[in-house]
Structure formats: structure tokens, C-alpha cells
Design a protein around this motif. Structure first.
Motif, short mmCIF file in Angstrom:
data_model
loop_
_atom_site.label_atom_id
_atom_site.label_comp_id
_atom_site.label_asym_id
_atom_site.label_seq_id
_atom_site.Cartn_x
_atom_site.Cartn_y
_atom_site.Cartn_z
N ASP A 260 0.84 -1.21 0.00
CA ASP A 260 0.00 0.00 0.00
C ASP A 260 0.87 1.26 0.00
O ASP A 260 0.60 2.22 -0.73
CB ASP A 260 -0.92 0.01 1.22
CG ASP A 260 -2.05 -0.99 1.12
OD1 ASP A 260 -2.33 -1.47 -0.01
OD2 ASP A 260 -2.66 -1.31 2.17
N HIS B 158 2.56 1.69 -3.37
CA HIS B 158 1.62 2.13 -4.40
C HIS B 158 1.22 3.60 -4.24
O HIS B 158 0.73 4.21 -5.19
CB HIS B 158 0.39 1.23 -4.41
CG HIS B 158 0.63 -0.05 -5.14
ND1 HIS B 158 -0.33 -1.04 -5.27
CD2 HIS B 158 1.72 -0.51 -5.81
CE1 HIS B 158 0.17 -2.04 -5.97
NE2 HIS B 158 1.42 -1.74 -6.30
N LYS B 159 1.44 4.17 -3.07
CA LYS B 159 1.24 5.61 -2.93
C LYS B 159 2.30 6.36 -3.73
O LYS B 159 2.06 7.49 -4.18
CB LYS B 159 1.30 6.01 -1.45
CG LYS B 159 0.10 5.55 -0.64
CD LYS B 159 0.23 5.98 0.81
CE LYS B 159 -0.96 5.47 1.63
NZ LYS B 159 -0.84 5.86 3.06
N TYR B 160 3.46 5.74 -3.88
CA TYR B 160 4.52 6.32 -4.71
C TYR B 160 4.25 6.04 -6.18
O TYR B 160 4.28 6.93 -7.02
CB TYR B 160 5.88 5.75 -4.29
CG TYR B 160 6.99 6.03 -5.27
CD1 TYR B 160 7.52 7.32 -5.39
CD2 TYR B 160 7.50 5.02 -6.08
CE1 TYR B 160 8.53 7.58 -6.30
CE2 TYR B 160 8.50 5.28 -6.99
CZ TYR B 160 9.03 6.56 -7.10
OH TYR B 160 10.02 6.81 -8.00
N CYS B 161 3.97 4.77 -6.51
CA CYS B 161 3.65 4.38 -7.88
C CYS B 161 2.91 3.06 -7.86
O CYS B 161 3.45 2.06 -7.37
CB CYS B 161 4.92 4.25 -8.73
SG CYS B 161 4.60 3.69 -10.42
N ASP B 162 1.69 3.04 -8.39
CA ASP B 162 0.87 1.83 -8.29
C ASP B 162 1.24 0.76 -9.31
O ASP B 162 0.57 -0.27 -9.40
CB ASP B 162 -0.62 2.17 -8.40
CG ASP B 162 -1.00 2.78 -9.74
OD1 ASP B 162 -0.15 2.86 -10.64
OD2 ASP B 162 -2.17 3.18 -9.88
N GLN B 163 2.32 0.98 -10.06
CA GLN B 163 2.79 -0.03 -11.01
C GLN B 163 4.07 -0.71 -10.53
O GLN B 163 4.68 -1.48 -11.27
CB GLN B 163 3.03 0.61 -12.38
CG GLN B 163 1.78 1.20 -13.02
CD GLN B 163 0.71 0.16 -13.25
OE1 GLN B 163 0.98 -0.93 -13.75
NE2 GLN B 163 -0.52 0.48 -12.87
N TYR C 138 6.20 -3.07 -7.56
CA TYR C 138 6.01 -4.16 -6.62
C TYR C 138 7.34 -4.42 -5.92
O TYR C 138 8.32 -3.70 -6.15
CB TYR C 138 5.48 -5.40 -7.35
CG TYR C 138 4.15 -5.13 -8.00
CD1 TYR C 138 2.96 -5.32 -7.30
CD2 TYR C 138 4.08 -4.63 -9.30
CE1 TYR C 138 1.72 -5.02 -7.89
CE2 TYR C 138 2.85 -4.32 -9.89
CZ TYR C 138 1.68 -4.52 -9.17
OH TYR C 138 0.48 -4.20 -9.73
N TYR D 183 8.01 2.00 -16.44
CA TYR D 183 8.15 2.40 -15.03
C TYR D 183 9.55 2.12 -14.48
O TYR D 183 9.76 2.22 -13.27
CB TYR D 183 7.09 1.70 -14.19
CG TYR D 183 5.69 2.17 -14.55
CD1 TYR D 183 5.16 3.33 -14.00
CD2 TYR D 183 4.95 1.48 -15.50
CE1 TYR D 183 3.90 3.78 -14.36
CE2 TYR D 183 3.68 1.93 -15.87
CZ TYR D 183 3.17 3.08 -15.29
OH TYR D 183 1.93 3.53 -15.67
#
Length: 202
Positions: A38, A41-46, A48, A71
Motif C-alpha cells: 500500500d 503504491h502511494k509512490y507508484c501503483d505499477q 512491486y 516504469y
């Protein structure tokens, strides 16, 4: 404050809990991993991650775009902003592996040491293509769901960035009886071939 700094500030405050992932209850572990995703994904939702290590060893956090070149810059920016935290290393992209490993899906099982390749030459391009020879490829080809898993295995061997950026073309064929006699190269030596090919092109 940049989004990457927000992530690293959060991680710095919470990193101690992640040193115990190998020994904690599964439900707690799942919650910690979900929290980390979570925040990432606040930085970049693509993006992992992969995380690992034991409490008495250095921990490693790998930031990955899962091969999506769009990305890669976000991965590099985040890792370049990583703080120095004792007991942690932060890595951009899944790295190549030379260690032998098995992959199994359904009735199909492959060992990385049984996968070989030959380079493909182009008269109109200097980009790199390879033909990969795989045991029982006819069986894999008949199963549509197996091809992506095979590509994932090759990605694991070559490393995320090299697989995405250094290969313009890849094809598969069934392995012959004697790959070395056929002039093939073990796939685990592919990074050496890439380095040689790049130096040759300079």
C-alpha cells in the motif's frame, strides 16, 4: 516532500518489523506485506517488491516494475532515494541468477541448467535476438498458460532489466540430444554474452 521520501520515511519507521518475516505468524506477515505494498503504491501503483532475509542476516528489499519498461525510471528514482539503514540493502530490479532452480507448473517441470540458447543475427539490426532450447517444449507449446510461465522463468534467469531492454526478440524450440555439440550456450551464461555483444558493438 517528494513521494519517494514519504515512502522511505514510512519504511524507516517500520522496518524493524520486516526483519522478522521469516519467523512470524502468517496472518501477521500478510498484513505487513499488504501495508508495504500500500505504501509503495502511494509512490507508484505499477511497482512491486520482493523482500527477504533472516533476523540475524542483512535484509534485502527489491523494487520491481515486473518488466514494464515504462516504469523503470520510477524504480531507479525510488532506490536512488533510499536511506542508509543498518542491516538493509535496497535493490533496483530483480537481478539475474546463476543458481540452479526448478520451475513446475502442472505436469511440466524444468531445471534452469537444462535450458540453452543460441544468438540470432539480423542483417538490418544490431539488436539482440535469441533462440531458446527447452526440454519438452512441444508439451509446453500445447498449453497456452505455460508460455507466460516459461517467459517468467527466462526473466528470472536473465534479470528483469536485461530481459526487458537487452532482448529484442526471443523464440523457443525443443531441446536437441546434445546442446553443446549443437553450438548452444547455457542460458545462465546469457549475461556474459550480452556484455560481449555490447562491447563488440562499440
Amino acid at each position: 516532500m517528494t513521494e519517494s521520501k514519504n515512502f522511505w520515511n514510512w519504511f524507516t519507521k517500520n522496518q524493524t518489523a520486516y526483519t522478522f518475516l521469516a519467523s512470524i505468524d502468517e496472518s501477521v506477515k500478510e498484513e505487513l506485506l499488504n501495508n508495504l505494498l500500500d505504501q509503495l503504491h502511494k509512490y507508484c501503483d505499477q511497482l512491486y517488491f520482493e523482500i527477504g532475509g533472516f533476523p540475524d542476516e542483512e535484509q534485502e528489499l527489491v523494487i520491481t516494475a515486473e518488466g514494464n519498461k515504462d516504469y523503470f525510471t520510477k524504480v531507479e528514482e525510488l532506490v536512488s532515494d533510499a536511506p542508509s539503514i543498518n542491516g538493509w540493502s535496497f535493490v533496483a530490479f530483480k537481478q539475474p541468477t546463476r543458481d540452479q532452480f526448478n520451475s513446475k507448473w502442472g505436469d511440466i517441470e524444468l531445471n534452469s541448467q537444462d535450458i540453452w540458447f543460441i544468438p540470432l543475427e539480423s542483417k538490418i539490426s544490431t539488436e539482440i535476438g535469441i533462440r531458446v532450447y527447452v526440454p519438452n517444449y512441444d508439451q509446453i507449446r500445447e498449453n497456452e498458460s505455460s508460455k507466460p510461465l516459461l517467459l517468467k522463468m527466462i526473466d528470472t534467469i536473465l534479470g528483469e532489466k536485461s530481459f526487458a531492454e537487452d532482448l529484442a526478440y526471443i523464440e523457443f524450440e525443443s531441446q536437441v540430444r546434445d546442446p553443446e555439440e549443437d553450438g548452444q550456450i547455457p542460458i545462465i551464461e546469457h549475461s556474459n554474452y550480452i556484455e560481449w555483444s555490447k562491447s563488440k558493438a562499440v
